[in-house]
Design an enzyme around this catalytic site. Structure first.
Site, PDB file in Angstrom:
ATOM      1  N   CYS A  50     -12.780  -1.385 -26.050  1.00 11.70           N
ATOM      2  CA  CYS A  50     -13.321  -0.089 -25.580  1.00 11.70           C
ATOM      3  C   CYS A  50     -12.173   0.825 -25.156  1.00 11.70           C
ATOM      4  O   CYS A  50     -12.170   2.011 -25.480  1.00 11.70           O
ATOM      5  CB  CYS A  50     -14.273  -0.271 -24.403  1.00 11.70           C
ATOM      6  N   CYS A  66     -16.235  -2.115 -17.222  1.00  3.91           N
ATOM      7  CA  CYS A  66     -15.915  -2.561 -18.588  1.00  3.91           C
ATOM      8  C   CYS A  66     -14.668  -3.449 -18.573  1.00  3.91           C
ATOM      9  O   CYS A  66     -13.657  -3.091 -17.975  1.00  3.91           O
ATOM     10  CB  CYS A  66     -15.674  -1.350 -19.490  1.00  3.91           C
ATOM     11  N   HIS A  89     -32.997  15.787 -25.874  1.00  2.00           N
ATOM     12  CA  HIS A  89     -33.277  16.997 -26.653  1.00  2.00           C
ATOM     13  C   HIS A  89     -34.775  17.336 -26.601  1.00  2.00           C
ATOM     14  O   HIS A  89     -35.619  16.461 -26.815  1.00  2.00           O
ATOM     15  CB  HIS A  89     -32.842  16.804 -28.108  1.00  2.00           C
ATOM     16  N   CYS A 112     -23.488   0.742 -24.898  1.00  2.00           N
ATOM     17  CA  CYS A 112     -22.237   0.181 -25.445  1.00  2.00           C
ATOM     18  C   CYS A 112     -22.549  -0.926 -26.454  1.00  2.00           C
ATOM     19  O   CYS A 112     -21.739  -1.209 -27.339  1.00  2.00           O
ATOM     20  CB  CYS A 112     -21.383  -0.385 -24.314  1.00  2.00           C
ATOM     21  N   SER A 165     -36.768  -4.479 -44.135  1.00  2.00           N
ATOM     22  CA  SER A 165     -36.810  -3.377 -43.177  1.00  2.00           C
ATOM     23  C   SER A 165     -36.836  -2.031 -43.896  1.00  2.00           C
ATOM     24  O   SER A 165     -36.090  -1.837 -44.849  1.00  2.00           O
ATOM     25  CB  SER A 165     -35.568  -3.442 -42.279  1.00  2.00           C
ATOM     26  N   CYS A 188     -17.495   2.301 -19.106  1.00  2.00           N
ATOM     27  CA  CYS A 188     -18.347   1.806 -18.022  1.00  2.00           C
ATOM     28  C   CYS A 188     -17.446   1.422 -16.840  1.00  2.00           C
ATOM     29  O   CYS A 188     -16.345   0.898 -17.058  1.00  2.00           O
ATOM     30  CB  CYS A 188     -19.099   0.556 -18.459  1.00  2.00           C
ATOM     31  N   TYR A 190     -39.923 -10.866 -41.448  1.00  2.00           N
ATOM     32  CA  TYR A 190     -39.730  -9.810 -42.461  1.00  2.00           C
ATOM     33  C   TYR A 190     -40.744  -9.952 -43.586  1.00  2.00           C
ATOM     34  O   TYR A 190     -41.235  -8.953 -44.122  1.00  2.00           O
ATOM     35  CB  TYR A 190     -38.291  -9.800 -42.982  1.00  2.00           C
ATOM     36  N   ASP A 240     -31.137  20.948 -35.195  1.00  2.00           N
ATOM     37  CA  ASP A 240     -30.687  21.714 -34.031  1.00  2.00           C
ATOM     38  C   ASP A 240     -29.476  21.039 -33.367  1.00  2.00           C
ATOM     39  O   ASP A 240     -28.508  21.702 -32.994  1.00  2.00           O
ATOM     40  CB  ASP A 240     -31.856  21.829 -33.037  1.00  2.00           C
ATOM     41  N   ARG A 292     -31.754 -19.338 -36.515  1.00  3.51           N
ATOM     42  CA  ARG A 292     -32.831 -18.347 -36.388  1.00  3.51           C
ATOM     43  C   ARG A 292     -33.272 -17.756 -37.731  1.00  3.51           C
ATOM     44  O   ARG A 292     -34.299 -17.078 -37.818  1.00  3.51           O
ATOM     45  CB  ARG A 292     -32.388 -17.202 -35.458  1.00  3.51           C
TER      46      ARG A 292
HETATM   47 FE1  FES Z   1     -19.140   0.072 -21.733  1.00  2.00          FE
HETATM   48 FE2  FES Z   1     -16.774  -1.027 -22.531  1.00  2.00          FE
HETATM   49  S1  FES Z   1     -18.678  -2.042 -22.047  1.00  2.00           S
HETATM   50  S2  FES Z   1     -17.257   1.079 -22.213  1.00  2.00           S
END
Ligand code: FES
Length: 392
Positions: free
Chosen positions: A380, A375, A199, A164, A98, A372, A91, A352, A83
């Protein structure tokens, strides 16, 4: 401090969008040698020039938090290599690199200037940029923070809405950096700002940018312009695992529309899908085509998940949709609202968020510590446990 700050701004503007790694280090080091509070701004980053494109793609394609591929250690590098030319071309078409580092440094400089006034008890503050896939890499930035030995470290995700795949990947990278070695900042008070998509000042920023774009349409057409809130799509596999991203994007959209008093028709759409697997739809491109078929002619695209301009706004939205697709399908006009960038309301929002965080004593959002529901990523589990102990 004012002198240093002004000098820093001059250095920033002279760097433009083409900084190299030694330059970013100087910019980050110039403000305060001994900050009391470190504000670490986490984001994915983008290549500063076309030579960095391959390594950037390689890091993305081998990051299992971002994307899960079969035999990833082989397939990921292969996809990155394949790619690279196509992405380098994109770019080149937006000026060669960027602008995300330039914008993040500008936002960080303006943020800490305001924070020093809003929260003098935690001043001086210093911002650090921690990118996931290009310099300044998160691991290098954490070493710089260690050298400065602040009393407080605030990990501040620059993704307003949590996923995530993006915010989670940045936090997991910090965990991975420290998990097998002693934490050189163990004496500091750590805390996490993981999401802030609801927010009110963020909504006001987007609303203001939308109003400015609406004013560019002829008055008799203005009320019929369709507002297309466009966010980066996500694989349905991640959505079905329970990733919070789609609902948090929806919350931001509702806040913006409430701020605009629901002045125009609107729709949430998804962009930038890659690969053959199913992702969140409707895609931005298909939505434009569908609405044109229904006789609608005027649109504004709003990059609701991006806080600064980068390839997805400057190329995909501006070139591929506002110009090429508009011409192809016969739309009258497709405008695009600016990303928050250095909008004063947005800098007020950042100030803030951080000053309230420093003041209220909440060091980590309980939602951040909850995985999650589906998950299966063991990183994680270990990462959340590490952050819980770190911020307790
Ligand atoms: Fe969401 Fe692990 S994929 S906490």
């Amino acid at each position: 401090m004012l002198k240093i700050s002004l000098m820093s701004r001059r250095v920033l503007s002279s760097l433009g969008g083409t900084s190299n790694s030694s330059r970013w280090f100087s910019v980050q080091s110039i403000r305060h040698s001994k900050p009391r509070t470190a504000i670490v701004m986490l984001n994915m980053g983008g290549p500063q020039n076309t030579d960095q494109v391959h390594d950037y793609l390689h890091r993305i394609m081998t990051d299992r938090d971002m994307i899960q591929l079969p035999v990833q250690s082989k397939l990921g590098p292969w996809i990155a290599k394949r790619r690279t030319p196509e992405v380098q071309k994109k770019y080149s078409e937006i000026g060669g690199g960027s602008p995300i580092l330039k914008w993040t440094n500008t936002q960080g400089e303006l943020l800490v200037e305001q924070l020093d006034k809003a929260s003098p008890e935690t001043a001086p503050h210093k911002h650090y940029v921690a990118f996931r896939y290009v310099n300044p890499l998160t691991e290098d930035t954490m070493k710089e923070v260690e050298q400065d030995q602040p009393e407080r470290v605030v990990l501040f995700s620059q993704y307003p809405q949590y996923s995530c795949a993006t915010s989670g990947s940045s936090f997991n990278a910090i965990f991975s950096h420290y998990k097998d070695k002693s934490n050189g900042l163990s004496g500091a008070k750590w805390s996490v700002i993981d999401r802030w998509g609801s927010h009110p000042l963020l909504a006001k920023t987007f609303a203001d940018n939308i109003r400015k774009e609406l004013n560019k349409f002829p008055e008799d057409k203005r009320k019929d312009v369709i507002l297309l809130f466009s966010a980066h799509s996500l694989p349905l596999k991640a959505v079905n695992r329970g990733d919070a991203y789609p609902t948090e994007i929806g919350a931001t959209v509702q806040n913006v529309m409430q701020e605009l008093l629901y002045c125009n028709p609107y729709c949430l759409v998804w962009q930038s899908k890659v690969g053959p697997l199913p992702w969140l739809e409707p895609f931005t491109e298909d939505a434009i085509k569908g609405y044109v078929k229904q006789g609608k002619k005027n649109f504004i695209l709003i990059p609701i998940a991006f806080v600064n301009e980068h390839i997805e706004t400057l190329h995909e939205l501006d070139i591929e949709y506002c110009q090429e697709l508009a011409h192809e399908v016969g739309a009258e006009k497709i405008g695009r609202a600016a990303a928050p960038n250095d909008h004063p309301l947005f800098i007020d929002a950042l100030t803030d968020i951080v000053s309230n965080h420093l003041r209220n004593g909440h060091r980590v959002n309980p939602k951040f510590l909850l995985r999650c529901p589906a998950c299966v990523n063991t990183k994680c589990l270990a990462s959340k446990q590490w952050f819980q102990a770190l911020c307790s």
